[in-house]
Write a protein that holds these residues in place. Structure first.
Motif, PDB file in Angstrom:
ATOM      1  N   ASP A 243      -0.319 -15.460  54.269  1.00  0.00           N
ATOM      2  CA  ASP A 243       0.809 -16.270  54.726  1.00  0.00           C
ATOM      3  C   ASP A 243       1.994 -15.400  55.131  1.00  0.00           C
ATOM      4  N   GLU A 244       2.202 -14.307  54.410  1.00  0.00           N
ATOM      5  CA  GLU A 244       3.311 -13.413  54.740  1.00  0.00           C
ATOM      6  C   GLU A 244       3.088 -12.731  56.085  1.00  0.00           C
ATOM      7  N   PHE A 245       1.850 -12.397  56.363  1.00  0.00           N
ATOM      8  CA  PHE A 245       1.533 -11.741  57.631  1.00  0.00           C
ATOM      9  C   PHE A 245       1.547 -12.750  58.783  1.00  0.00           C
ATOM     10  N   ILE A 246       1.105 -13.968  58.505  1.00  0.00           N
ATOM     11  CA  ILE A 246       1.160 -15.012  59.527  1.00  0.00           C
ATOM     12  C   ILE A 246       2.614 -15.360  59.841  1.00  0.00           C
ATOM     13  N   LEU A 247       3.464 -15.410  58.832  1.00  0.00           N
ATOM     14  CA  LEU A 247       4.897 -15.640  59.058  1.00  0.00           C
ATOM     15  C   LEU A 247       5.468 -14.562  59.975  1.00  0.00           C
ATOM     16  N   TYR A 248       5.095 -13.314  59.735  1.00  0.00           N
ATOM     17  CA  TYR A 248       5.556 -12.205  60.592  1.00  0.00           C
ATOM     18  C   TYR A 248       5.145 -12.458  62.046  1.00  0.00           C
ATOM     19  N   ILE A 249       3.894 -12.852  62.246  1.00  0.00           N
ATOM     20  CA  ILE A 249       3.402 -13.111  63.602  1.00  0.00           C
ATOM     21  C   ILE A 249       4.155 -14.284  64.231  1.00  0.00           C
ATOM     22  N   ARG A 250       4.316 -15.370  63.482  1.00  0.00           N
ATOM     23  CA  ARG A 250       4.982 -16.563  64.027  1.00  0.00           C
ATOM     24  C   ARG A 250       6.444 -16.277  64.378  1.00  0.00           C
ATOM     25  N   LYS A 251       7.120 -15.465  63.572  1.00  0.00           N
ATOM     26  CA  LYS A 251       8.528 -15.151  63.855  1.00  0.00           C
ATOM     27  C   LYS A 251       8.677 -14.211  65.040  1.00  0.00           C
ATOM     28  N   ASN A 252       7.774 -13.256  65.162  1.00  0.00           N
ATOM     29  CA  ASN A 252       7.910 -12.234  66.189  1.00  0.00           C
ATOM     30  C   ASN A 252       7.190 -12.570  67.489  1.00  0.00           C
TER      31      ASN A 252
ATOM     32  N   PRO B 221       1.002 -21.697  57.462  1.00  0.00           N
ATOM     33  CA  PRO B 221      -0.123 -22.267  56.718  1.00  0.00           C
ATOM     34  C   PRO B 221       0.335 -22.990  55.448  1.00  0.00           C
ATOM     35  N   LYS B 222      -0.480 -23.945  54.995  1.00  0.00           N
ATOM     36  CA  LYS B 222      -0.217 -24.655  53.742  1.00  0.00           C
ATOM     37  C   LYS B 222      -0.652 -23.822  52.539  1.00  0.00           C
ATOM     38  N   THR B 223      -1.755 -23.102  52.706  1.00  0.00           N
ATOM     39  CA  THR B 223      -2.287 -22.247  51.639  1.00  0.00           C
ATOM     40  C   THR B 223      -2.609 -20.879  52.216  1.00  0.00           C
ATOM     41  N   ALA B 224      -2.803 -19.924  51.311  1.00  0.00           N
ATOM     42  CA  ALA B 224      -3.071 -18.565  51.771  1.00  0.00           C
ATOM     43  C   ALA B 224      -3.989 -17.830  50.798  1.00  0.00           C
ATOM     44  N   THR B 225      -4.744 -16.916  51.339  1.00  0.00           N
ATOM     45  CA  THR B 225      -5.548 -16.009  50.534  1.00  0.00           C
ATOM     46  C   THR B 225      -4.683 -14.809  50.175  1.00  0.00           C
ATOM     47  N   GLN B 226      -4.803 -14.374  48.925  1.00  0.00           N
ATOM     48  CA  GLN B 226      -4.044 -13.229  48.433  1.00  0.00           C
ATOM     49  C   GLN B 226      -4.952 -11.997  48.407  1.00  0.00           C
TER      50      GLN B 226
ATOM     51  N   THR C 234       6.297 -30.970  58.713  1.00  0.00           N
ATOM     52  CA  THR C 234       7.379 -30.464  59.559  1.00  0.00           C
ATOM     53  C   THR C 234       7.486 -28.945  59.451  1.00  0.00           C
ATOM     54  N   VAL C 235       6.865 -28.363  58.432  1.00  0.00           N
ATOM     55  CA  VAL C 235       6.922 -26.919  58.219  1.00  0.00           C
ATOM     56  C   VAL C 235       5.588 -26.258  58.547  1.00  0.00           C
ATOM     57  N   THR C 236       4.496 -26.938  58.215  1.00  0.00           N
ATOM     58  CA  THR C 236       3.174 -26.333  58.367  1.00  0.00           C
ATOM     59  C   THR C 236       2.366 -27.032  59.451  1.00  0.00           C
ATOM     60  N   SER C 237       1.528 -26.256  60.086  1.00  0.00           N
ATOM     61  CA  SER C 237       0.532 -26.780  61.018  1.00  0.00           C
ATOM     62  C   SER C 237      -0.427 -25.639  61.300  1.00  0.00           C
ATOM     63  N   GLU C 238      -1.471 -25.929  62.009  1.00  0.00           N
ATOM     64  CA  GLU C 238      -2.487 -24.904  62.272  1.00  0.00           C
ATOM     65  C   GLU C 238      -1.968 -23.768  63.150  1.00  0.00           C
ATOM     66  N   THR C 239      -0.885 -24.018  63.909  1.00  0.00           N
ATOM     67  CA  THR C 239      -0.342 -22.956  64.755  1.00  0.00           C
ATOM     68  C   THR C 239       1.118 -22.646  64.418  1.00  0.00           C
ATOM     69  N   SER C 240       1.539 -23.000  63.206  1.00  0.00           N
ATOM     70  CA  SER C 240       2.856 -22.560  62.726  1.00  0.00           C
ATOM     71  C   SER C 240       2.636 -21.875  61.382  1.00  0.00           C
TER      72      SER C 240
ATOM     73  N   ASP D  62      -6.733 -19.913  48.685  1.00  0.00           N
ATOM     74  CA  ASP D  62      -6.080 -21.226  48.742  1.00  0.00           C
ATOM     75  C   ASP D  62      -4.872 -21.378  47.818  1.00  0.00           C
ATOM     76  N   ARG D  63      -4.091 -20.334  47.687  1.00  0.00           N
ATOM     77  CA  ARG D  63      -2.860 -20.428  46.911  1.00  0.00           C
ATOM     78  C   ARG D  63      -1.814 -21.172  47.747  1.00  0.00           C
ATOM     79  N   ALA D  64      -1.144 -22.132  47.145  1.00  0.00           N
ATOM     80  CA  ALA D  64      -0.123 -22.901  47.860  1.00  0.00           C
ATOM     81  C   ALA D  64       1.004 -21.981  48.310  1.00  0.00           C
ATOM     82  N   CYS D  65       1.448 -22.162  49.530  1.00  0.00           N
ATOM     83  CA  CYS D  65       2.533 -21.345  50.066  1.00  0.00           C
ATOM     84  C   CYS D  65       3.873 -21.843  49.527  1.00  0.00           C
ATOM     85  N   GLU D  66       4.807 -20.938  49.370  1.00  0.00           N
ATOM     86  CA  GLU D  66       6.103 -21.245  48.769  1.00  0.00           C
ATOM     87  C   GLU D  66       6.969 -22.144  49.630  1.00  0.00           C
TER      88      GLU D  66
END
Length: 93
Positions: A8-17, A67-72, A59-65, A49-53
């Motif tokens: 999720d942290e890496f996906i956030l980086y991609i979505r922001k940049n 994620p709802k859960t993440a692998t650690q 309104t926050v999560t979707s398949e292209t924004s 499948d850890r829930a994201c913070e």
């Protein structure tokens, strides 16, 4: 020294940049894991499948924004610069 971080942290980086990146989260997560597995012999999955913070609101999560859960993953902290350089190349689709 190892570190635990979620895709999720890496996906956030991609979505922001790369806001135009339409690659689905599940595909990004798999791509990130395959890169880690191939580039760090110590890399391992420690939780799925850890829930994201940021929550799971539609309104926050979707398949292209976001994620709802993440692998650690646990991996060598020294891998981070190369991983982020790789993430800069995956904004395809």
């Amino acid at each position: 020294m190892s570190i635990i971080m979620g895709n999720d942290e890496f996906i956030l980086y991609i979505r922001k940049n790369f806001p135009s990146c339409r690659t689905p989260n599940d595909q990004l997560g798999k791509t990130i894991w395959h890169w880690l597995e191939s580039n760090d012999a110590t890399a391992e999955i420690v939780e799925r499948d850890r829930a994201c913070e940021w929550g799971s609101s539609d309104t926050v999560t979707s398949e292209t924004s976001l994620p709802k859960t993440a692998t650690q993953f646990r991996f060598a902290r020294a891998t981070l610069p190369r991983l982020f350089a790789f993430l800069d190349t995956v904004n395809v689709a």
